[in-house]
Motif scaffolding. Structure first.
Motif, short mmCIF file in Angstrom:
data_model
loop_
_atom_site.label_atom_id
_atom_site.label_comp_id
_atom_site.label_asym_id
_atom_site.label_seq_id
_atom_site.Cartn_x
_atom_site.Cartn_y
_atom_site.Cartn_z
N TRP A 148 -11.78 6.40 -3.80
CA TRP A 148 -10.40 6.59 -4.20
C TRP A 148 -9.52 6.74 -2.96
CZ3 TRP A 148 -8.08 6.31 -8.89
CH2 TRP A 148 -8.89 6.36 -10.02
N SER A 149 -8.35 6.09 -2.95
CA SER A 149 -7.47 6.20 -1.80
C SER A 149 -6.01 6.13 -2.21
CB SER A 149 -7.75 5.09 -0.78
OG SER A 149 -7.38 3.82 -1.31
N PHE A 150 -5.16 6.74 -1.40
CA PHE A 150 -3.72 6.56 -1.53
C PHE A 150 -3.17 6.20 -0.16
CE2 PHE A 150 0.69 7.94 -1.23
CZ PHE A 150 1.23 7.27 -2.31
N SER A 151 -2.39 5.14 -0.09
CA SER A 151 -1.84 4.71 1.20
C SER A 151 -0.34 4.55 1.10
CB SER A 151 -2.48 3.39 1.64
OG SER A 151 -2.28 2.37 0.67
N ALA A 152 0.34 4.81 2.21
CA ALA A 152 1.78 4.60 2.31
C ALA A 152 2.07 4.05 3.70
CB ALA A 152 2.55 5.89 2.08
N LEU A 153 2.76 2.92 3.75
CA LEU A 153 3.07 2.24 5.01
C LEU A 153 4.58 2.04 5.09
CD1 LEU A 153 1.83 0.79 7.52
CD2 LEU A 153 1.92 -1.32 6.17
N SER A 154 5.21 2.63 6.11
CA SER A 154 6.66 2.54 6.23
C SER A 154 7.06 1.68 7.43
CB SER A 154 7.28 3.94 6.36
OG SER A 154 6.89 4.54 7.59
N ARG A 155 8.17 0.98 7.27
CA ARG A 155 8.73 0.12 8.32
C ARG A 155 10.20 0.47 8.50
NH1 ARG A 155 4.08 -3.06 9.92
NH2 ARG A 155 3.11 -3.92 8.04
N TYR A 156 10.59 0.73 9.74
CA TYR A 156 11.99 0.99 10.06
C TYR A 156 12.51 -0.19 10.87
CZ TYR A 156 16.24 3.54 11.25
OH TYR A 156 17.54 3.95 11.37
N GLU A 157 13.61 -0.82 10.40
CA GLU A 157 14.12 -2.02 11.04
C GLU A 157 15.50 -1.79 11.65
OE1 GLU A 157 12.26 -5.89 9.03
OE2 GLU A 157 13.83 -4.97 7.80
N ILE A 158 15.64 -2.21 12.91
CA ILE A 158 16.89 -2.11 13.67
C ILE A 158 17.31 -3.53 14.05
CG2 ILE A 158 18.03 -1.10 15.67
CD1 ILE A 158 15.62 0.90 15.76
N LYS A 159 18.50 -3.97 13.61
CA LYS A 159 18.90 -5.36 13.77
C LYS A 159 19.85 -5.58 14.94
CE LYS A 159 17.78 -4.75 9.29
NZ LYS A 159 17.77 -3.48 8.55
N THR A 160 19.85 -6.81 15.42
CA THR A 160 20.83 -7.23 16.42
C THR A 160 22.03 -7.83 15.70
OG1 THR A 160 19.89 -9.45 16.64
CG2 THR A 160 18.95 -7.72 18.05
N GLU A 161 23.06 -8.20 16.46
CA GLU A 161 24.25 -8.82 15.89
C GLU A 161 23.94 -10.23 15.40
OE1 GLU A 161 28.46 -8.26 17.55
OE2 GLU A 161 27.92 -10.27 18.24
N GLN A 162 24.47 -10.58 14.25
CA GLN A 162 24.21 -11.88 13.65
C GLN A 162 25.04 -12.98 14.32
OE1 GLN A 162 25.41 -12.49 9.51
NE2 GLN A 162 23.37 -13.32 9.13
N ASP A 163 24.38 -14.10 14.58
CA ASP A 163 25.07 -15.25 15.16
C ASP A 163 26.19 -15.71 14.25
OD1 ASP A 163 23.21 -15.14 17.19
OD2 ASP A 163 21.96 -16.77 16.39
N ASP A 164 27.27 -16.17 14.83
CA ASP A 164 28.41 -16.80 14.14
C ASP A 164 29.30 -15.82 13.38
OD1 ASP A 164 27.40 -19.23 15.02
OD2 ASP A 164 26.32 -19.61 13.15
#
Length: 297
Positions: free
Chosen positions: A186-202
């Motif tokens: 039996w298992s419980f898993s949690a995987l988190s991702r934090y995203e930091i963006k750059t400025e969008q072209d155009d």
């Protein structure tokens, strides 16, 4: 009133979708692709994992999680190639590894609310992750990782079907797996991702930071097959900044099931999952189907 609501929603969603791939929250990472034991780094070696993802869009949701008027349907088909190398080196007591991901994607959208009926395909993004740290205990695993999504696809402002996003994303990963018994059935898993963006072209717009969590409660059966209740949740934590942006933020939520089983003939593992989304905000909503095959070399 209906026309006013439609125009307001179209304006908000037009900005959101021009900066947001339909699969992700408002960045590059797609919730639901890892699933059971996603935070558990494998032993030393070279691994290949291929992902096939199909996302069927039923509607577009506004800021109140209501359907935007008119017919807004579409699909995204993505194939990702991921290579993971776990070295024999240690850092801070953790196994050290690295990874790269290359994604090919096809977007087919018919969004009447946005006046968009477009299809685009190509190599959308490439991820380089120079740091993966994996710790292991008797009944737990944990992981930290850092890397960057490079936007290698074509981007056209105002075209939500663009296979590129027009911006890059630095992604930080943190997660863990807890095994309820010593046999690790039996298992419980949690995987988190934090995203930091750059400025969008155009557009000169910088999408706000986002946080995605994938979770799964799994059980290994006597025949080696693992079944799990799984889901993913994502939140845009900051509003976009730049010209003509609003305070609207994106949310994404889903629940589903996953089955994982060994493919002994080729020394691999195959996993399949299906998710149904609910209570999304300022983005498409639908069903996601995912297969991934993992092979050790």
């Amino acid at each position: 009133m209906r026309t006013t609501k439609l125009l307001a929603a179209a304006g908000t969603l037009g900005l959101a979708l021009s900066a947001t791939p339909a699969l992700a929250v408002n960045g590059h990472y797609v919730g639901g692709i890892e699933g059971t034991k996603g935070p558990s780094l494998p032993p030393e070696g070279l691994y290949y994992r291929g992902y096939l993802v199909q996302y069927e869009i039923d509607s577009i949701q506004d800021d109140d999680s209501n359907d935007v008027p008119l017919d807004n349907e579409g699909s995204v088909t993505a194939f990702a190639n991921r290579f993971i190398y776990v070295t024999d080196k240690k850092f801070l007591g953790a196994d050290y590894g690295m990874e790269t991901i290359i994604i090919a994607q096809r977007n087919d959208f018919d969004f009447e609310a946005l006046g968009a009926d477009q299809t685009e395909s190509g190599i959308s993004t490439v991820f380089l992750g120079p740091v993966i740290l994996g710790w292991h205990g008797k009944q737990w695993d944990s992981v930290f990782a850092a890397g960057h999504w490079f936007d290698t696809g074509d981007f056209e402002a105002g075209n939500p079907a663009s296979d590129g996003k027009g911006f890059g994303t630095t992604m930080l990963t943190l997660g863990g797996t807890w095994y309820f018994d010593e046999a690790r059935d039996w298992s419980f898993s949690a995987l988190s991702r934090y995203e930091i963006k750059t400025e969008q072209d155009d557009t000169d717009v910088t999408p706000g930071d986002s946080w995605i969590v994938e979770w799964a409660l799994g059980k290994v059966l006597n025949n080696g097959v693992e079944v799990a209740l799984a889901g993913y949740d994502g939140w845009q934590l900051e509003s976009d900044s730049g010209p003509q942006t609003t305070n609207a933020k994106v949310e994404q939520h889903a629940i589903g099931a996953e089955v994982t089983f060994p493919v002994k003939a080729i020394g691999a593992q195959l996993s399949g999952a299906v998710y149904t989304e609910y209570a999304n905000k300022n983005r498409p909503e639908g069903n996601l189907f995912r297969l991934h095959l993992t092979k050790a070399f």
